[in-house]
Design a protein around this motif. Structure first.
Motif, mmCIF file in Angstrom:
data_model
loop_
_atom_site.group_PDB
_atom_site.id
_atom_site.type_symbol
_atom_site.label_atom_id
_atom_site.label_comp_id
_atom_site.label_asym_id
_atom_site.label_seq_id
_atom_site.Cartn_x
_atom_site.Cartn_y
_atom_site.Cartn_z
ATOM 1 N N TYR A 90 90.901 -13.104 91.875
ATOM 2 C CA TYR A 90 91.145 -14.111 92.902
ATOM 3 C C TYR A 90 90.283 -15.329 92.586
ATOM 4 O O TYR A 90 89.056 -15.253 92.588
ATOM 5 C CB TYR A 90 90.816 -13.556 94.289
ATOM 6 C CG TYR A 90 91.724 -12.422 94.706
ATOM 7 C CD1 TYR A 90 93.027 -12.686 95.108
ATOM 8 C CD2 TYR A 90 91.275 -11.098 94.687
ATOM 9 C CE1 TYR A 90 93.886 -11.647 95.490
ATOM 10 C CE2 TYR A 90 92.120 -10.060 95.061
ATOM 11 C CZ TYR A 90 93.425 -10.338 95.454
ATOM 12 O OH TYR A 90 94.261 -9.311 95.824
ATOM 13 N N GLN A 91 90.949 -16.452 92.314
ATOM 14 C CA GLN A 91 90.242 -17.654 91.847
ATOM 15 C C GLN A 91 89.333 -18.269 92.914
ATOM 16 O O GLN A 91 88.355 -18.927 92.581
ATOM 17 C CB GLN A 91 91.261 -18.708 91.378
ATOM 18 C CG GLN A 91 92.134 -18.251 90.216
ATOM 19 C CD GLN A 91 91.337 -18.012 88.942
ATOM 20 O OE1 GLN A 91 90.641 -18.907 88.460
ATOM 21 N NE2 GLN A 91 91.416 -16.811 88.386
ATOM 22 N N ASN A 92 89.664 -18.061 94.182
ATOM 23 C CA ASN A 92 88.896 -18.699 95.255
ATOM 24 C C ASN A 92 87.743 -17.820 95.748
ATOM 25 O O ASN A 92 87.049 -18.165 96.712
ATOM 26 C CB ASN A 92 89.818 -19.035 96.439
ATOM 27 C CG ASN A 92 90.494 -17.792 97.013
ATOM 28 O OD1 ASN A 92 90.733 -16.837 96.286
ATOM 29 N ND2 ASN A 92 90.775 -17.815 98.305
ATOM 30 N N ASN A 98 85.146 -10.451 94.141
ATOM 31 C CA ASN A 98 86.230 -9.840 93.372
ATOM 32 C C ASN A 98 85.907 -8.385 93.034
ATOM 33 O O ASN A 98 86.756 -7.504 93.181
ATOM 34 C CB ASN A 98 86.464 -10.624 92.078
ATOM 35 C CG ASN A 98 87.497 -11.733 92.235
ATOM 36 O OD1 ASN A 98 88.686 -11.463 92.321
ATOM 37 N ND2 ASN A 98 87.038 -12.968 92.280
ATOM 38 N N VAL A 131 85.419 -18.047 90.966
ATOM 39 C CA VAL A 131 85.988 -17.748 89.641
ATOM 40 C C VAL A 131 86.750 -18.947 89.076
ATOM 41 O O VAL A 131 86.782 -19.144 87.854
ATOM 42 C CB VAL A 131 86.883 -16.488 89.726
ATOM 43 C CG1 VAL A 131 87.664 -16.274 88.434
ATOM 44 C CG2 VAL A 131 86.030 -15.267 90.022
ATOM 45 N N ALA A 132 87.340 -19.777 89.927
ATOM 46 C CA ALA A 132 88.070 -20.975 89.465
ATOM 47 C C ALA A 132 87.166 -21.905 88.664
ATOM 48 O O ALA A 132 87.637 -22.669 87.817
ATOM 49 C CB ALA A 132 88.656 -21.722 90.661
ATOM 50 N N TYR A 134 84.813 -20.859 86.630
ATOM 51 C CA TYR A 134 84.320 -20.137 85.454
ATOM 52 C C TYR A 134 84.971 -20.663 84.172
ATOM 53 O O TYR A 134 86.156 -21.014 84.164
ATOM 54 C CB TYR A 134 84.641 -18.644 85.571
ATOM 55 C CG TYR A 134 83.622 -17.830 86.333
ATOM 56 C CD1 TYR A 134 82.717 -18.421 87.198
ATOM 57 C CD2 TYR A 134 83.562 -16.443 86.169
ATOM 58 C CE1 TYR A 134 81.792 -17.665 87.893
ATOM 59 C CE2 TYR A 134 82.643 -15.672 86.858
ATOM 60 C CZ TYR A 134 81.756 -16.297 87.719
ATOM 61 O OH TYR A 134 80.828 -15.543 88.393
ATOM 62 N N LYS A 139 84.997 -15.699 82.370
ATOM 63 C CA LYS A 139 86.070 -14.844 82.892
ATOM 64 C C LYS A 139 86.204 -13.559 82.061
ATOM 65 O O LYS A 139 86.449 -12.479 82.605
ATOM 66 C CB LYS A 139 87.401 -15.605 82.909
ATOM 67 C CG LYS A 139 87.480 -16.641 84.032
ATOM 68 C CD LYS A 139 88.758 -17.458 83.963
ATOM 69 C CE LYS A 139 88.781 -18.495 85.085
ATOM 70 N NZ LYS A 139 89.894 -19.432 84.967
#
Length: 307
Positions: A90-92, A98, A131-132, A134, A139
């Protein structure tokens, strides 16, 4: 009890009439880093997907820790971590958020599992970063954190350095070596990059067009494909004596037709030549071999390059 942490027996996968993986027999020793090396499209990912139960083999058998699948699937996979395809996160959310979701799904109850995994891959320094934000390397490391959260005995990674910059590659390499040496984790890593496998693996399997062409230790491979100085001389016995007594070299080989190979002292061929000639030995040819490891693989797969 088998010494193999992972073994496949005649593992085969067909897609229609096309044979993607053809009766492969892999043998991964405990405590090794095993490099599965081959071009893109050689069958590496399909093999690993079958091993991890993501696709069903057409025929053949997979054994982990001496136990056959699918009879012992749940018991076995608890001891294995893997990244076969780019992990989806999940990018947000942050890395720990996560991993918390994954831990719940997998039933991991160790309270410090998430912190342990993030610290092992060096992602514990910026806990609020989502994560967005990264990089690709971060990642990839988060994917490995997800794979090692339950402290597996065997880690299976499909092309983990794809797309990484040189610093990311170095970090990944250091991490995997550390995981093997400090935690005694056995690692299977697939790659089409010969140089990377050479830096990491101690056992190698070469796969080409779905067939496993050879399994070999890196030590044996280097011994077989060592760099050398080669001299063709008129008197082999006298030349060998000079190599031992004058140059104090024991690592050499006397071959047929007046040929002697010396596996050290590169760049000193002129001094050898001078000494031989001064002692009445005629030198008819001097050859300096290249590092032949890449040539070996190219010859093995029948031309072209690994990449």
């Amino acid at each position: 009890m088998s010494n193999w942490v992972l073994e496949t027996k005649a593992l085969t996968r067909k897609f229609g009439k096309q044979i993607a993986v053809d009766a492969i027999n892999l043998h991964v020793p405990k405590g090794s880093i095993y490099g599965l090396l081959g071009r893109n499209g050689a069958g590496k990912t399909t093999t690993l997907r079958m091993i991890m139960g993501l696709i069903k083999p057409t025929s053949g058998e997979v054994q982990f820790f001496g136990k056959s699948l699918p009879q012992n699937t749940q018991q076995v996979y608890q001891r294995v971590g893997a990244i076969i395809e780019t992990p989806g996160f999940y990018q947000n959310l942050t890395a720990s958020e996560n991993l918390r979701i994954l831990a719940r799904l997998r039933g991991i109850h160790r309270p410090d599992a998430i912190q342990y995994a993030l610290s092992r891959v060096g992602l514990d320094k910026e806990p609020q970063k989502i994560v967005a934000q990264y990089s690709l390397g971060m990642k990839q490391r988060l994917g490995i954190a997800a794979a090692i959260m339950h402290e597996p005995e065997l880690l299976i990674l499909d092309e983990p350095i794809n797309g990484l910059d040189p610093i990311g590659i170095q970090e990944m390499r250091s991490f995997l070596i550390k995981l093997r040496t400090e935690k005694q984790v056995t690692i299977v890593i697939s790659s089409h990059i010969l140089d990377e496998i050479e830096h990491l693996a101690d056992h190698i399997g070469v796969i080409h067009q779905g067939k496993l062409l050879e399994e070999i230790t890196l030590t044996e491979l280097r011994k077989r494909n060592r760099k050398y100085l080669e001299f063709q001389v008129s008197n082999q016995n006298k030349a060998a004596l000079l190599i031992e007594q004058h140059f104090q070299i024991s690592d050499y080989e006397v071959r047929e037709n007046g040929v002697i190979r010396i596996y050290s002292h590169f760049g000193e061929e002129g001094q050898f030549n001078q000494t031989f000639v001064a002692n009445g030995i005629e030198v008819t040819r001097i050859t300096v071999s290249k590092d032949r490891l890449e040539d070996y693989f190219v010859n093995l797969i029948g031309g072209g390059s690994i990449g």
